[in-house]
Scaffold this motif. Structure first.
Motif, PDB file in Angstrom:
ATOM      1  N   PHE A 180       2.749  -7.698 -35.627  1.00  0.00           N
ATOM      2  CA  PHE A 180       3.486  -8.435 -34.598  1.00  0.00           C
ATOM      3  C   PHE A 180       4.858  -8.813 -35.132  1.00  0.00           C
ATOM      4  O   PHE A 180       5.115  -8.742 -36.336  1.00  0.00           O
ATOM      5  N   TYR A 199       6.416  -3.036 -30.358  1.00  0.00           N
ATOM      6  CA  TYR A 199       6.450  -4.479 -30.569  1.00  0.00           C
ATOM      7  C   TYR A 199       7.674  -4.958 -31.349  1.00  0.00           C
ATOM      8  O   TYR A 199       7.986  -6.144 -31.366  1.00  0.00           O
ATOM      9  N   SER A 220      -2.285  -2.667 -27.950  1.00  0.00           N
ATOM     10  CA  SER A 220      -2.061  -4.075 -28.224  1.00  0.00           C
ATOM     11  C   SER A 220      -3.395  -4.801 -28.358  1.00  0.00           C
ATOM     12  O   SER A 220      -4.471  -4.226 -28.138  1.00  0.00           O
ATOM     13  N   THR A 275       2.038  -6.739 -29.655  1.00  0.00           N
ATOM     14  CA  THR A 275       1.268  -6.563 -30.888  1.00  0.00           C
ATOM     15  C   THR A 275       0.860  -5.101 -31.014  1.00  0.00           C
ATOM     16  O   THR A 275       0.961  -4.321 -30.058  1.00  0.00           O
ATOM     17  N   ILE A 293       5.937 -13.979 -30.786  1.00  0.00           N
ATOM     18  CA  ILE A 293       4.500 -13.716 -30.922  1.00  0.00           C
ATOM     19  C   ILE A 293       3.816 -13.862 -29.572  1.00  0.00           C
ATOM     20  O   ILE A 293       3.737 -14.954 -29.009  1.00  0.00           O
TER      21      ILE A 293
END
Length: 334
Positions: A313, A93, A81, A323, A318
């Motif tokens: 993402f 993700y 990430s 991510t 978010i």
């Protein structure tokens, strides 16, 4: 005697202009033919250069080298990430941050044969390297995911493929059409899910957005999976009965993208993976897969090497721990 000589001389003078004209006409015709052949040859050479039609750096690299035979690869590194980009573990993700996967380098490597300027045939195999940045790469990878232990096979070479692609220009847009068949050879696919292979078709379209430096387009993909028979593995059958596992029948996706070129080497690029659908065996509904978006920089190292470092993402949630730091690469040699 003198009269004969005069006649012969006069005859020679009369024939001389005709002879000269014939030689001049022959030379003119030869020169004209040579000039026309050279013009046609130059015209054909100009039209046959695929780089005149495909000017986008990424699309050129996707098509492969302009050599008759060459090495062709399409690779993707899925890292950790944003918080821990070099971690050996990455969050899933697109599902849940609690469901983790190992980082990996995967993709296809093979040989490309250019048949004419627009068409390419390629064949090769899929490869996967688990956690390539940690530990001894000559030994199995350690499973460092939460709640897991033990080791994982570091390398996997499987799923040979055969593909065709064609680059061309139409409606003032750059186009690539491609078809690929991949044959399942790994043990899980062959013995557990009973997978035979998969076929896919894709169409990429790219157009200039005026003189702004922006380009926009989309990629359409359609895939079909094939199986050798029903699943017999007890654990998989149990999961299928509980609705926890389904075999994919068909997939479809539409991937709009935008690019802005800073210069011939660097560009901004974003891909919208909002429209992906799967249809599963025994079901009539098309299920939408959780959307994703990637944002990154396109880097044209050479005509045949293109890199796209990016961050992926989900726009629905978010946050840093959901991510994926990634790098995709098209590398063609020779």
């Amino acid at each position: 005697m003198n009269n004969k000589l005069l006649l012969i001389a006069a005859t020679g003078l009369m024939l001389s202009p005709v002879s000269l004209w014939a030689q001049s006409s022959s030379t003119s015709t030869t020169n004209s033919s040579t000039l026309k052949m050279e013009e046609v040859k130059k015209s054909e050479e100009k039209e046959s250069d695929i780089d005149k039609e495909i000017t986008d750096a990424r699309m050129r690299a996707q098509l492969g080298s302009k050599s008759r035979w060459s090495f062709k690869s399409s690779l993707a590194y899925s890292g950790g990430s944003v918080e821990e980009p070099f971690s050996g573990v990455r969050p899933n993700y697109r599902a849940s941050a609690s469901v983790e996967s190992m980082t990996s380098l995967s993709g296809d490597v093979g040989i490309n044969y250019r048949m004419g300027e627009r068409d390419n045939f390629s064949f090769g195999t899929g490869i996967t390297v688990i956690d390539p940045l940690h530990g001894d790469i000559t030994k199995p990878a350690q499973d460092t995911r939460t709640g897991r232990s033990g080791s994982l096979s570091r390398y996997e070479v499987s799923t040979p493929y055969l593909g065709w692609s064609r680059g061309y220009r139409a409606w003032d847009s750059q186009m690539i059409s491609s078809f690929t068949y991949s044959h399942a050879t790994d043990s899980d696919s062959v013995n557990i899910t009973k997978t035979f292979g998969a076929a896919s078709f894709s169409q990429t379209i790219l157009a200039n957005l005026g003189n702004s430096g922006w380009t926009g387009g989309t990629s359409l993909t359609i895939g079909k999976s094939f199986y050798t028979g029903d699943v017999t593995d007890a654990a998989i059958v149990k999961r299928m009965t509980a609705g926890l596992y389904k075999r994919t029948d068909m997939t479809a996706g539409l991937f709009p993208f935008l690019q802005y070129s800073f210069n011939d080497r660097y560009s901004f690029r974003t891909v919208f993976g909002y429209f992906q659908f799967s249809r599963y065996e025994g079901y009539d509904d098309n299920v939408q897969i959780e959307p994703y978006q990637s944002v990154g920089t396109g880097i044209s190292i050479t005509r045949d090497i293109y890199l796209y470092p990016n961050i992926q993402f989900t726009p629905k949630d978010i946050r840093a721990d959901r991510t994926n730091v990634a790098l995709s690469a098209n590398i063609n040699l020779f």
